[in-house]
Motif scaffolding. Structure first.
Motif, PDB file in Angstrom:
ATOM      1  N   ILE A 387      11.793  69.887  -1.420  1.00 47.03           N
ATOM      2  CA  ILE A 387      11.965  71.069  -2.268  1.00 47.03           C
ATOM      3  C   ILE A 387      11.038  70.820  -3.375  1.00 47.03           C
ATOM      4  O   ILE A 387      10.035  71.505  -3.740  1.00 47.03           O
ATOM      5  CB  ILE A 387      13.142  71.409  -2.584  1.00 47.03           C
ATOM      6  N   TYR A 388      11.039  69.778  -4.098  1.00 47.91           N
ATOM      7  CA  TYR A 388      10.521  69.398  -5.391  1.00 47.91           C
ATOM      8  C   TYR A 388       9.204  68.961  -5.419  1.00 47.91           C
ATOM      9  O   TYR A 388       8.345  69.167  -6.300  1.00 47.91           O
ATOM     10  CB  TYR A 388      11.383  68.768  -6.610  1.00 47.91           C
ATOM     11  N   SER A 389       8.958  67.829  -4.295  1.00 51.12           N
ATOM     12  CA  SER A 389       7.637  67.360  -4.129  1.00 51.12           C
ATOM     13  C   SER A 389       6.552  67.627  -3.333  1.00 51.12           C
ATOM     14  O   SER A 389       5.635  67.877  -3.445  1.00 51.12           O
ATOM     15  CB  SER A 389       8.038  65.879  -3.742  1.00 51.12           C
ATOM     16  N   ALA A 390       7.277  68.200  -1.988  1.00 52.03           N
ATOM     17  CA  ALA A 390       6.130  68.522  -0.793  1.00 52.03           C
ATOM     18  C   ALA A 390       5.901  69.993  -1.227  1.00 52.03           C
ATOM     19  O   ALA A 390       6.017  70.679  -1.814  1.00 52.03           O
ATOM     20  CB  ALA A 390       7.089  68.301   0.455  1.00 52.03           C
ATOM     21  N   ASN A 391       4.978  70.156  -0.167  1.00 50.41           N
ATOM     22  CA  ASN A 391       4.120  71.718   0.117  1.00 50.41           C
ATOM     23  C   ASN A 391       4.039  71.416   1.633  1.00 50.41           C
ATOM     24  O   ASN A 391       4.178  70.589   2.446  1.00 50.41           O
ATOM     25  CB  ASN A 391       2.998  71.888  -0.678  1.00 50.41           C
ATOM     26  N   GLY A 392       3.499  72.763   2.181  1.00 49.96           N
ATOM     27  CA  GLY A 392       3.289  72.826   3.454  1.00 49.96           C
ATOM     28  C   GLY A 392       2.443  72.063   4.017  1.00 49.96           C
ATOM     29  O   GLY A 392       2.289  71.768   5.278  1.00 49.96           O
ATOM     30  N   SER A 393       1.294  71.576   3.286  1.00 50.97           N
ATOM     31  CA  SER A 393       0.170  70.761   3.751  1.00 50.97           C
ATOM     32  C   SER A 393       0.837  69.143   4.246  1.00 50.97           C
ATOM     33  O   SER A 393       0.216  68.567   4.910  1.00 50.97           O
ATOM     34  CB  SER A 393      -0.677  70.608   2.773  1.00 50.97           C
ATOM     35  N   ASN A 394       2.109  68.937   4.016  1.00 50.86           N
ATOM     36  CA  ASN A 394       2.858  67.701   4.080  1.00 50.86           C
ATOM     37  C   ASN A 394       3.406  67.748   5.502  1.00 50.86           C
ATOM     38  O   ASN A 394       3.771  66.474   6.164  1.00 50.86           O
ATOM     39  CB  ASN A 394       3.848  67.111   3.155  1.00 50.86           C
ATOM     40  N   VAL A 395       3.445  68.823   6.207  1.00 48.94           N
ATOM     41  CA  VAL A 395       4.040  69.053   7.619  1.00 48.94           C
ATOM     42  C   VAL A 395       3.152  68.319   8.611  1.00 48.94           C
ATOM     43  O   VAL A 395       1.911  68.834   8.442  1.00 48.94           O
ATOM     44  CB  VAL A 395       4.302  70.518   7.874  1.00 48.94           C
ATOM     45  N   ASP A 396       3.443  67.445   9.342  1.00 54.81           N
ATOM     46  CA  ASP A 396       2.746  66.651  10.195  1.00 54.81           C
ATOM     47  C   ASP A 396       2.977  67.125  11.660  1.00 54.81           C
ATOM     48  O   ASP A 396       1.811  67.205  12.465  1.00 54.81           O
ATOM     49  CB  ASP A 396       3.284  65.386  10.272  1.00 54.81           C
ATOM     50  N   THR A 397       4.109  67.728  11.945  1.00 55.86           N
ATOM     51  CA  THR A 397       4.236  68.240  13.435  1.00 55.86           C
ATOM     52  C   THR A 397       5.250  69.457  13.529  1.00 55.86           C
ATOM     53  O   THR A 397       6.155  69.363  12.552  1.00 55.86           O
ATOM     54  CB  THR A 397       5.075  66.958  14.152  1.00 55.86           C
ATOM     55  N   THR A 398       4.905  70.332  14.080  1.00 51.27           N
ATOM     56  CA  THR A 398       5.776  71.490  14.299  1.00 51.27           C
ATOM     57  C   THR A 398       5.933  71.624  15.719  1.00 51.27           C
ATOM     58  O   THR A 398       5.077  71.614  16.633  1.00 51.27           O
ATOM     59  CB  THR A 398       4.861  72.723  13.740  1.00 51.27           C
ATOM     60  N   ILE A 399       7.084  71.878  16.240  1.00 52.89           N
ATOM     61  CA  ILE A 399       7.631  72.084  17.530  1.00 52.89           C
ATOM     62  C   ILE A 399       8.500  73.353  17.444  1.00 52.89           C
ATOM     63  O   ILE A 399       9.409  73.507  16.773  1.00 52.89           O
ATOM     64  CB  ILE A 399       8.405  71.037  18.012  1.00 52.89           C
ATOM     65  N   CYS A 400       8.250  74.142  18.449  1.00 53.39           N
ATOM     66  CA  CYS A 400       9.117  75.542  18.580  1.00 53.39           C
ATOM     67  C   CYS A 400       9.410  75.553  20.139  1.00 53.39           C
ATOM     68  O   CYS A 400       8.644  75.464  20.935  1.00 53.39           O
ATOM     69  CB  CYS A 400       8.270  76.739  18.077  1.00 53.39           C
ATOM     70  N   ASN A 401      10.620  75.785  20.442  1.00 54.06           N
ATOM     71  CA  ASN A 401      11.321  75.882  21.622  1.00 54.06           C
ATOM     72  C   ASN A 401      10.992  75.118  22.720  1.00 54.06           C
ATOM     73  O   ASN A 401      10.444  75.107  23.561  1.00 54.06           O
ATOM     74  CB  ASN A 401      10.791  77.506  22.316  1.00 54.06           C
ATOM     75  N   GLY A 402      10.735  73.836  22.029  1.00 59.58           N
ATOM     76  CA  GLY A 402      10.493  72.464  22.855  1.00 59.58           C
ATOM     77  C   GLY A 402       9.092  72.356  23.055  1.00 59.58           C
ATOM     78  O   GLY A 402       8.756  71.114  23.768  1.00 59.58           O
ATOM     79  N   LYS A 403       8.160  73.169  22.597  1.00 56.86           N
ATOM     80  CA  LYS A 403       6.565  72.894  22.826  1.00 56.86           C
ATOM     81  C   LYS A 403       5.920  72.541  21.342  1.00 56.86           C
ATOM     82  O   LYS A 403       6.399  73.028  20.354  1.00 56.86           O
ATOM     83  CB  LYS A 403       6.084  74.282  23.396  1.00 56.86           C
ATOM     84  N   ILE A 404       5.149  71.575  21.326  1.00 55.50           N
ATOM     85  CA  ILE A 404       4.596  71.015  20.307  1.00 55.50           C
ATOM     86  C   ILE A 404       3.353  71.861  19.973  1.00 55.50           C
ATOM     87  O   ILE A 404       2.321  72.184  20.899  1.00 55.50           O
ATOM     88  CB  ILE A 404       3.806  69.744  20.474  1.00 55.50           C
ATOM     89  N   LEU A 405       3.235  72.716  18.824  1.00 56.44           N
ATOM     90  CA  LEU A 405       2.521  73.593  18.295  1.00 56.44           C
ATOM     91  C   LEU A 405       1.449  72.866  17.605  1.00 56.44           C
ATOM     92  O   LEU A 405       0.257  73.480  17.248  1.00 56.44           O
ATOM     93  CB  LEU A 405       3.036  74.720  17.705  1.00 56.44           C
ATOM     94  N   MET A 406       1.768  71.746  16.699  1.00 55.53           N
ATOM     95  CA  MET A 406       0.652  71.078  16.036  1.00 55.53           C
ATOM     96  C   MET A 406       1.491  69.501  15.954  1.00 55.53           C
ATOM     97  O   MET A 406       2.654  69.327  15.907  1.00 55.53           O
ATOM     98  CB  MET A 406       0.863  71.611  14.448  1.00 55.53           C
TER      99      MET A 406
END
Length: 434
Positions: A387-406
């Protein structure tokens, strides 16, 4: 060999259902979380992700946005809501079509995926085209058509037909990733007749309701002048409120209205950046939470934010409550994480499927990389680091419904360069059409 199995090893799991912050591994089978354990056998899995040094948490949930309005990013800044809408946004929207809304939604989907949001709740126009974009992008959505009648009976019937057509065509599509709500825009653009009809149809078909309420002081004053009641008092009087209502903004609330919200179990979507940018005011979120009211987080549209970064939104929400109440203990990092996960899921009626890291829930998961300058050294807890240190650019991997989107910050399904080019062309054409 199993079908679509993904093993995420050695992750720092931030689970909003208990905040235990354990280092464990997680197994995904098809679209579900199948196992969470200290050690999981990796001999029969399709894919292994080494999450050493990464925080694993549920995919974030944005409960109020207008995704296709990414096309209007930066179009009309530093203006009041009235001027922003009447002089700039509505004239531009007059030239929208399904193709423009599709590419705007794809552009928004790229931004959501790259910043860790796997589910969003949208209210706008040409929503079947937005549904097409959701299907293509692989994300999860609750879609509603923005219904406005201004008291016109013929238009009212057309708006109801449009939202019902969206429900019949899109509810449950994209492998069940799309859910449809009713979307009466607000108590000042939707007539009493429209609001009452929406309530009847919502009860009949078990459809949720998404509406803007009490966003500005002007809205309150106009409601008092015209109806002799504040917006939530009016909505209660006509029998509109219920636990299936998601009220966006809720900035200007009396203590009596907070009691009304609690009484009817209305869900609130807090949109701090948009409210600040349009100088609408500060929602009394800490007071709502104290009253056990379900408060989630939304970005609003990129035309009034100007981005869809939900991690940034959460930090803003937390800091805004602290400075407005002069109490550093309100809206803690744990509570902020809840707003974007389990509270978001509850708001959208999806808490049985998403919002926490539990066996049997949908595999909507993100990984945040702590190996970056703004994340080192680790904070006292995983939630405060996010919450206090990160931002969206720190997201490395995104999975939705069991599928890797990033993965490793690279999109795996959408072609972002092509989407950027098409979006730039679309806004060029829209500006020329005015």
């Amino acid at each position: 060999m199993m079908n679509n199995t993904i093993l995420i090893k050695n992750a720092l799991i931030l689970n909003p259902s208990n905040f235990e912050n354990k280092k464990q591994s997680l197994l995904i089978k098809d679209d579900l979380i199948a196992e969470i354990s200290d050690e999981i056998n990796d001999s029969d899995v399709d894919k292994i992700i080494d999450a050493e040094g990464k925080i694993l948490l549920p995919g974030l949930i944005n409960t109020h946005t207008h995704l296709s309005m990414t096309l209007f990013r930066g179009l009309a800044d530093d203006l009041s809501l009235d001027s922003w809408l009447n002089d700039h946004i509505w004239p531009m929207e007059a030239n929208l079509n399904g193709d423009y809304c599709y590419i705007g939604a794809l552009l928004g989907a790229v931004e959501l995926i790259k910043s860790g949001t796997t589910t969003f709740s949208d209210m706008y126009f040409y929503m079947e085209d937005v549904a097409r974009a959701v299907d293509d992008a692989g994300i999860r959505a609750v879609l509603s058509y923005g219904m406005i009648d201004f008291g016109d009976a013929e238009r009212r019937e057309a708006e109801i037909k449009e939202n019902m057509a969206l429900f019949e065509a899109c509810n449950g599509m994209a492998d069940g990733r799309i859910k449809v709500f009713f979307g009466p825009h607000s108590p000042y653009t939707a007539s009493e007749e429209l609001l009452i009809k929406v309530r009847e149809l919502a009860d009949e078909h078990n459809i949720g309701i998404h509406i803007h309420v009490s966003e500005t002081q002007k809205e309150i004053n106009d409601s008092l002048d015209e109806k002799g009641l504040r917006p939530f008092e009016y909505l209660e009087k006509i029998g509109f409120l219920g636990p299936d209502v998601v009220a966006a903004h809720c900035v200007w609330l009396s203590d009596e209205e907070i009691e009304i919200i609690k009484k009817h179990d209305v869900k609130v979507s807090h949109n701090p950046c948009s409210n600040m940018k349009l100088a609408s005011g500060i929602a009394p979120v800490s007071k709502l939470i104290e009253n056990d009211i379900c408060v989630s987080i939304g970005t609003d549209g990129a035309s009034s934010n100007n981005n869809l970064d939900l991690i940034e939104e959460l930090k803003t929400a937390s800091l805004l409550q602290k400075v407005s109440t002069l109490d550093p203990k309100v809206l803690t990092s744990d509570e902020a994480i809840e707003m974007a996960t389990i509270k978001g899921a509850e708001t959208l009626g999806l808490s049985d499927e998403i919002g926490s890291i539990e066996v049997g829930k949908k595999a909507d998961i993100i990984l945040i990389d702590t190996n970056s300058a703004n994340m080192v050294p680790d904070s006292s807890s995983l939630s405060s680091n996010v919450i206090y240190s990160a931002n969206g650019s720190n997201v490395d991997t995104t999975i939705c419904n069991g599928k890797i989107l990033m993965e490793n910050k690279k999109l795996t399904i959408l072609d972002e360069d092509e989407i950027y080019a098409r979006a730039k062309q679309a806004i060029k054409e829209l500006k020329e059409a005015i």
